[in-house]
Design an enzyme around this catalytic site. Structure first.
Site, PDB file in Angstrom:
ATOM      1  N   ASN A  21      -0.899   8.668   0.735  1.00  0.00           N
ATOM      2  CA  ASN A  21      -0.673  10.019   0.212  1.00  0.00           C
ATOM      3  C   ASN A  21      -1.237  11.046   1.192  1.00  0.00           C
ATOM      4  OD1 ASN A  21      -1.340  12.478  -1.638  1.00  0.00           O
ATOM      5  ND2 ASN A  21      -0.068  11.152  -2.875  1.00  0.00           N
ATOM      6  N   GLU A  58      -3.179  -4.671  -2.841  1.00  0.00           N
ATOM      7  CA  GLU A  58      -3.687  -5.610  -3.849  1.00  0.00           C
ATOM      8  C   GLU A  58      -3.697  -4.951  -5.223  1.00  0.00           C
ATOM      9  OE1 GLU A  58      -4.962  -4.753  -0.940  1.00  0.00           O
ATOM     10  OE2 GLU A  58      -6.414  -6.196  -0.196  1.00  0.00           O
ATOM     11  N   ASN A  63       0.846  -1.202   0.000  1.00  0.00           N
ATOM     12  CA  ASN A  63       0.000   0.000   0.000  1.00  0.00           C
ATOM     13  C   ASN A  63       0.878   1.247   0.000  1.00  0.00           C
ATOM     14  OD1 ASN A  63       0.574  -0.854   2.670  1.00  0.00           O
ATOM     15  ND2 ASN A  63      -1.167   0.229   3.523  1.00  0.00           N
ATOM     16  N   CYS A  68     -10.744  -3.144  -3.999  1.00  0.00           N
ATOM     17  CA  CYS A  68      -9.792  -4.172  -4.448  1.00  0.00           C
ATOM     18  C   CYS A  68     -10.509  -5.440  -4.900  1.00  0.00           C
ATOM     19  CB  CYS A  68      -8.773  -4.471  -3.354  1.00  0.00           C
ATOM     20  SG  CYS A  68      -7.614  -3.100  -3.131  1.00  0.00           S
TER      21      CYS A  68
HETATM   22  N1  THU Z   1      -5.383  -1.214   2.612  1.00  0.00           N
HETATM   23  C1  THU Z   1      -4.854  -2.072   1.689  1.00  0.00           C
HETATM   24  O1  THU Z   1      -3.710  -1.893   1.238  1.00  0.00           O
HETATM   25  N2  THU Z   1      -5.618  -3.102   1.261  1.00  0.00           N
HETATM   26  C2  THU Z   1      -6.879  -3.368   1.710  1.00  0.00           C
HETATM   27  O2  THU Z   1      -7.549  -4.233   1.180  1.00  0.00           O
HETATM   28  C3  THU Z   1      -7.389  -2.628   2.869  1.00  0.00           C
HETATM   29  C4  THU Z   1      -6.719  -1.318   3.132  1.00  0.00           C
HETATM   30  C5  THU Z   1      -4.560  -0.090   3.080  1.00  0.00           C
HETATM   31  C6  THU Z   1      -4.976   1.266   2.578  1.00  0.00           C
HETATM   32  C7  THU Z   1      -4.389   2.177   3.640  1.00  0.00           C
HETATM   33  O3  THU Z   1      -3.046   2.475   3.284  1.00  0.00           O
HETATM   34  C8  THU Z   1      -4.377   1.337   4.902  1.00  0.00           C
HETATM   35  O4  THU Z   1      -4.578   0.004   4.489  1.00  0.00           O
HETATM   36  C9  THU Z   1      -5.452   1.726   5.905  1.00  0.00           C
HETATM   37  O5  THU Z   1      -6.697   1.785   5.292  1.00  0.00           O
END
Ligand code: THU
Length: 139
Positions: free
Chosen positions: A44, A54, A41, A88
């Site tokens: 920003n 994902e 992830n 996602c």
């Molecule tokens: N996040 C993901 O990378 N994948 C998910 O399916 C759920 C949420 C991340 C986005 C953000 O950087 C952090 O988790 C908190 O929401």
């Protein structure tokens, strides 16, 4: 069975850019030719511009010319199972080889659960729905 994919997701998680939430996520996709692409992830200061792990992994695979996902692994919180978010899930289904592909939800190398695409997004809206509409209109 999914050892390499799980390791790739865990490794990608280490690269998460999460100065705002502190919530690291890693993901890896297994493509039709057995190649593996991973992603983390990326947050920003304008929160809405954040990209989930994902989607980073999938966009990485697509950017290398791969469109068919055979399996996807995801690891967020290592004390609880973190499922893919709604956006996602929609992006995974776009490139999923079938409704039955495994969604591997990881806590650690040894502890993970396996769901299917149909489990996590039943009745998904896909390009098949668009094609059906076109057929009716005969365009
Ligand atoms: N996040 C993901 O990378 N994948 C998910 O399916 C759920 C949420 C991340 C986005 C953000 O950087 C952090 O988790 C908190 O929401």
């Amino acid at each position: 069975m999914y050892k390499k994919l799980i390791e790739a997701a865990l490794e990608a998680r280490e690269h998460a850019y999460v100065p705002y939430s502190g919530f690291k996520v890693g993901s890896a996709v297994l493509m039709e030719d057995d190649s593996i692409f991973s992603g983390c992830n990326i947050e920003n200061a304008s929160y809405g511009a954040t990209n989930c792990a994902e989607r980073t992994a999938i966009f990485n695979a697509v950017s290398h010319g791969h469109h068919k996902i055979k399996a996807i692994a995801v690891v967020g919180d290592i004390h609880n199972f973190t499922y893919p978010c709604g956006i996602c899930r929609q992006v995974i289904v776009e490139f999923a080889e079938s409704k039955e592909i495994p969604i591997i939800i990881i806590k650690s190398k040894e502890e993970y659960i396996v769901k299917t695409m149909e489990d996590i997004l039943p009745g998904a809206f896909t390009k098949i729905d668009l094609d059906k509409e076109k057929e009716v209109k005969n365009v």
